[in-house]
Design an enzyme around this catalytic site. Sequence first.
Site, short mmCIF file in Angstrom:
data_model
loop_
_atom_site.label_atom_id
_atom_site.label_comp_id
_atom_site.label_asym_id
_atom_site.label_seq_id
_atom_site.Cartn_x
_atom_site.Cartn_y
_atom_site.Cartn_z
N ARG A 65 33.76 145.60 27.41
CA ARG A 65 34.56 144.37 27.37
C ARG A 65 34.68 143.85 25.93
NH1 ARG A 65 36.14 140.86 31.11
NH2 ARG A 65 35.02 141.99 32.71
N MET A 90 44.23 137.69 34.07
CA MET A 90 43.17 137.73 35.07
C MET A 90 41.88 138.38 34.57
SD MET A 90 44.18 135.81 37.23
CE MET A 90 45.38 135.17 38.40
N ILE A 92 38.34 138.03 32.34
CA ILE A 92 37.44 137.03 31.77
C ILE A 92 37.24 137.36 30.29
CG2 ILE A 92 35.05 136.18 31.84
CD1 ILE A 92 35.21 136.85 34.91
N ASN A 107 44.31 127.67 29.18
CA ASN A 107 44.51 128.37 30.45
C ASN A 107 45.17 127.42 31.44
OD1 ASN A 107 44.20 130.48 32.39
ND2 ASN A 107 42.44 129.39 33.25
N HIS A 109 45.38 126.74 35.65
CA HIS A 109 44.69 127.10 36.89
C HIS A 109 45.34 126.34 38.05
CE1 HIS A 109 41.39 128.54 39.33
NE2 HIS A 109 41.33 127.34 39.88
N ASP A 145 36.89 128.65 34.28
CA ASP A 145 37.63 127.48 34.75
C ASP A 145 36.87 126.19 34.46
OD1 ASP A 145 39.56 129.23 35.75
OD2 ASP A 145 38.57 129.39 37.69
C1 GAR Z 1 49.50 130.91 38.12
O1 GAR Z 1 49.62 130.24 39.34
C2 GAR Z 1 48.23 130.54 37.42
O2 GAR Z 1 47.85 129.22 37.65
C3 GAR Z 1 47.25 131.51 38.04
O3 GAR Z 1 47.96 132.72 38.12
C4 GAR Z 1 49.33 132.43 38.36
C5 GAR Z 1 50.18 133.27 37.44
O4 GAR Z 1 51.54 133.16 37.77
N1 GAR Z 1 46.07 131.64 37.25
C6 GAR Z 1 44.85 131.71 37.76
O5 GAR Z 1 44.63 131.73 38.96
C7 GAR Z 1 43.73 131.77 36.74
N2 GAR Z 1 42.47 131.55 37.36
P1 GAR Z 1 52.65 133.75 36.78
O6 GAR Z 1 52.23 135.18 36.43
O7 GAR Z 1 53.90 133.74 37.60
O8 GAR Z 1 52.71 132.86 35.58
#
Ligand code: GAR
Length: 200
Positions: A65, A90, A92, A107, A109, A145
């Site tokens: 990583r 996605m 970490i 970020n 969330h 988060d």
């Molecule tokens: C979004 O809803 C974002 O909040 C979430 O992934 C989605 C990406 O959508 N992120 C997480 O869950 C991070 N923990 P997108 O690819 O259409 O922007």
Amino acid sequence: MNLAVFASGNGSNLQAIINSCRKGKIAADLKLVFSDRPAAYALTRARRAKVPSIVSLVPRDFPSREAYDQACVELLQREQIDLVVLAGYMRILSPLFIDAFRGRIMNIHPSLLPAFKGGHAIEDALAYGVRVTGVTVHFVDEQIDHGPIIAQAPVRILAQDTRETLAARIHRAEHRLYPQAVEMFVSGRLKICGRTVIPS
Ligand code: GAR
């Protein structure tokens, strides 16, 4: 100011940021779009928008990583990136990455943090039966988060909501909130004081 957006999937938040940059609502250059998944639709959006630098590195090509994140940090430094915007990224981030860009990684969330951390925030809110969930934009620190909160927006859960209908309203809220938060950073209006972000 130079922006990098990191995305693993569809990239609808990336698209909202592209659109805001284009309209001059974010006064910065989107210089780099990065993905850990070569097939991510976010990369197609970046190519269509003619983002100058579009890079995908596959994690399994790296021994650890840290090695992967070191390559990311070198890329960001080479491109002279000021702010890293995680938009559905996605992976970490290791402490090495966070240290190199402390206070300069954001970020988004899909919940009102600290409720429903993790990768299934929308499903978890529905399963718990809360009446209100929402969206949080925060700075990234070593805990998942967790970093100082920049902005939040509530989204009501309706009796007839499914995962899909709720996700659609959450996405709409994200597409409004994220560009605003990025613009506040770009215009120097966010000051971090411990856990609190003071907007001016
Ligand atoms: C979004 O809803 C974002 O909040 C979430 O992934 C989605 C990406 O959508 N992120 C997480 O869950 C991070 N923990 P997108 O690819 O259409 O922007």
